[in-house]
Design an enzyme around this catalytic site. Structure first.
Site, PDB file in Angstrom:
ATOM      1  N   THR A 372      -7.213 -17.915 -64.783  1.00  0.00           N
ATOM      2  CA  THR A 372      -6.490 -18.436 -65.939  1.00  0.00           C
ATOM      3  C   THR A 372      -7.288 -18.269 -67.236  1.00  0.00           C
ATOM      4  O   THR A 372      -8.487 -18.004 -67.216  1.00  0.00           O
ATOM      5  CB  THR A 372      -6.082 -19.910 -65.688  1.00  0.00           C
ATOM      6  OG1 THR A 372      -5.475 -19.991 -64.402  1.00  0.00           O
ATOM      7  CG2 THR A 372      -5.122 -20.447 -66.692  1.00  0.00           C
ATOM      8  N   ASN A 392      -2.990 -16.777 -61.695  1.00  0.00           N
ATOM      9  CA  ASN A 392      -3.510 -17.636 -60.639  1.00  0.00           C
ATOM     10  C   ASN A 392      -4.909 -17.221 -60.221  1.00  0.00           C
ATOM     11  O   ASN A 392      -5.822 -17.303 -61.003  1.00  0.00           O
ATOM     12  CB  ASN A 392      -2.550 -17.756 -59.452  1.00  0.00           C
ATOM     13  CG  ASN A 392      -2.872 -18.993 -58.617  1.00  0.00           C
ATOM     14  OD1 ASN A 392      -3.397 -19.963 -59.141  1.00  0.00           O
ATOM     15  ND2 ASN A 392      -2.584 -18.976 -57.336  1.00  0.00           N
ATOM     16  N   SER A 444      -0.967 -26.617 -63.384  1.00  0.00           N
ATOM     17  CA  SER A 444      -1.865 -27.597 -64.017  1.00  0.00           C
ATOM     18  C   SER A 444      -2.203 -27.197 -65.449  1.00  0.00           C
ATOM     19  O   SER A 444      -2.989 -27.880 -66.115  1.00  0.00           O
ATOM     20  CB  SER A 444      -3.169 -27.716 -63.229  1.00  0.00           C
ATOM     21  OG  SER A 444      -2.918 -28.178 -61.932  1.00  0.00           O
TER      22      SER A 444
HETATM   23  N1  GLY Z   1      -2.264 -21.123 -61.455  1.00  0.00           N
HETATM   24  C1  GLY Z   1      -2.890 -22.205 -62.058  1.00  0.00           C
HETATM   25  C2  GLY Z   1      -1.937 -23.207 -62.593  1.00  0.00           C
HETATM   26  O1  GLY Z   1      -0.857 -22.837 -63.017  1.00  0.00           O
HETATM   27  O2  GLY Z   1      -2.216 -24.366 -62.598  1.00  0.00           O
END
Ligand code: GLY
Length: 561
Positions: A372, A392, A444
């Site tokens: 991220t 991700n 998140s």
């Molecule tokens: N893939 C990390 C998130 O969206 O929290």
């Protein structure tokens, strides 16, 4: 085939950086400077060029997102998605652009379970079946067409140039590629693009992405259809299906960005605006801050304060696991969850001298969040963007659809493959986050603004399940009167309900604090390395001064000019 050669970063800077234009006069209620903080110096520099060329913060956000997609392929990209939190200065309008990936229409609840009903290890993380339908290309088009001033051809040009000219491998790229080497080697198009003769590239090797340049050019020329229809869409679907995935042309044709009302709440004198569902960020932040307000955190110091923060984290992540998912698919009691009354109920069983116990559901140690990206932008008119973007896991699914240069995400792992069974971040989820066709998986990512009479902050970070608690630490540092340089470097600790442990960075707890927390019943797990990569801006409204900082843990850069 993509090629790899040696080149210097400095040369690239010279190619990409235009002249700075003279500054305009400062009006009341406008910042004295523009600012960008991003996870890569090339993205910050390119965003500055877009602002200097007459673009606004939203145009610069297109440029920065696209350049990060090229130079940070381990973090985000047009094969992934994200959330762009916008504030328009002219009328105070705020919105969250939801460019989150969606499950393919052929996906179903038990997609990653074997005949024995158990999750098949790695299936939602590695390869084409792990990929959800990307949202970033649609979001960039939407951002440019609805909020920007410049054409996409101009704002995407720096990313296209970098994909063609290449960028040099640095130590961080090499570390991430090593982490995912085995899987990158399984996708010939990914190996050709990101490795050197199918092996780990050396520092200084040049990563050229000619296919990606063509796909970005199609997006620049044709807008939404340049990615979601025509030859790019066909190559994506053919490539995914040939590698065992389940995408269809209809999946791409159906993809739409959604404008969502952000989550808003107060902490002390601050009004906080953050990500809406399908990100859990805003709601989990609201629960934690409401609990801490209820507990009157400002009256506590040292280890007592840390204990209370840990207990607030535990409770908010329990709600995350129990209630949160895509609100377009399930009913979620959002208003109740972010209400002070709910926080008061949660705070009622917090004891100052004793850790609570998370329910003994199955759990595992969370992997460190190495995925991220985040950037923050403020322009001279006061427009703001806080954006957190992702594919991700590092290098996403490690799969590139041949002929597209598009590295696909493995965001399907953010669903609960089986309720109660943890994902790669050790996060457990419930029925609310079970897989369904067309559904967006719970995130998140927490792009955030804070605003008070004193000033405005723009902040966020990558880091998987720890993103939300990092933003909490950043805002608590702000509440203590500290500036962006402190917010981004403050040592971090984290609790996510399950596993029932406090994970902490080397400098976050002293020996005495560790012993004290253990005596209260906390399970402590020291991390061998630091985590996160926060990018933050602060505009002091009394003086007009703007400051910005890029997390010293990363290789990013912050510019104020
Ligand atoms: N893939 C990390 C998130 O969206 O929290």
């Amino acid at each position: 085939m993509q090629m790899i050669k040696k080149v210097s970063l400095r040369g690239l800077f010279l190619c990409l950086t235009f002249f700075l234009l003279p500054t305009a006069s400062i009006a009341v209620e406008q910042p004295a400077s523009s600012a960008i903080a991003s996870a890569h110096p090339l993205a910050t520099a390119a965003g500055q060029d877009t602002l200097n060329a007459g673009g606004n913060a939203f145009d610069a956000a297109v440029t920065v997102s696209a350049v990060l997609a090229v130079v940070e392929p381990y973090s985000s990209g047009i094969g992934g998605g994200g959330f762009w939190l916008l504030h328009r200065a002219s009328d105070g309008f705020e919105v969250m652009l939801d460019g989150r990936e969606r499950a393919p229409l052929a996906a179903h609840r038990d997609l990653y379970l074997g005949p024995d009903g158990k999750v098949i290890d790695g299936l939602s993380v590695n390869g084409a079946l792990a990929a959800a339908i990307p949202g970033e290309p649609a979001a960039l088009v939407h951002l440019a067409e609805k909020y920007g001033k410049l054409p996409l051809k101009q704002t995407l040009a720096p990313a296209i140039a970098l994909a063609k000219m290449g960028f040099p491998v640095d130590e961080y790229y090499q570390k991430m590629a090593k982490w995912r080497l085995q899987y990158l080697q399984q996708s010939p198009a990914a190996a050709a693009q990101f490795l050197s003769n199918n092996e780990l590239p050396a520092v200084g090797d040049l990563i050229l992405q000619l296919d990606l340049a063509e796909t970005l050019q199609a997006l620049a020329d044709q807008g939404h259809a340049g990615f979601y229809a025509g030859s790019v869409a066909k190559k994506l679907v053919d490539g995914v299906r040939a590698a065992g995935g389940i995408w269809s042309l209809k999946d791409l044709k159906n993809y739409q960005v959604i404008e969502r009302e952000p989550v808003r709440f107060n902490y002390g004198q601050m009004s906080i605006t953050s990500a809406a569902l399908p990100s859990s960020g805003g709601i989990v932040l609201a629960i934690m801050f409401n609990i801490l307000q209820e507990m009157e955190l400002e009256t506590y110091q040292g280890v007592d304060r840390k204990h209370l923060i840990i207990e607030a984290m535990r409770r908010a992540y329990r709600d995350r696991a129990q209630y949160l998912g895509d609100s377009d698919f399930i009913d979620i009691p959002q208003q109740r969850l972010i209400s002070p009354a709910h926080a008061a109920e949660l705070a009622a069983d917090i004891h100052l001298n004793k850790a609570s116990i998370s329910q003994p559901l199955s759990g595992q140690n969370a992997e460190e969040g190495r995925d991220t990206t985040h950037f923050s932008i403020l322009d001279r008119e006061g427009n703001r963007v806080s954006a957190t973007l992702s594919i991700n896991y590092p290098f996403g699914s490690a799969f590139v659809a041949p002929g597209t240069g598009v590295l696909l995400n493995d965001e399907m792992d953010d669903f609960s493959a089986q309720p109660g069974i943890p994902n790669v971040y050790g996060l457990v989820g419930g029925e609310a986050n079970a897989i369904a066709p067309g559904k967006r998986m719970l995130s998140s990512m927490s792009p955030t603004f804070t605003e008070s009479k004193q000033g405005v902050a723009i902040l966020g970070s990558p880091g998987g399940s720890r993103i939300i608690t990092m933003v909490l630490h950043g805002i608590l540092s702000q509440a203590e009167g500290e500036g962006p340089t402190d917010w981004v470097k403050t040592p971090r600790f984290h609790h996510q309900y399950l596993p029932d442990e406090v994970q902490f960075e080397p400098m976050a707890l002293s020996e005495a604090e560790i012993k004290n927390l253990q005596s209260r019943g906390h399970q402590l797990t020291p991390l061998s390395s630091q985590y996160g990569n926060m990018q933050a801006i602060y505009w002091n409204k009394s003086s007009g001064n703007v400051t910005a900082a890029s997390d010293p843990r990363g290789i990013g850069s912050a510019a104020v000019w």
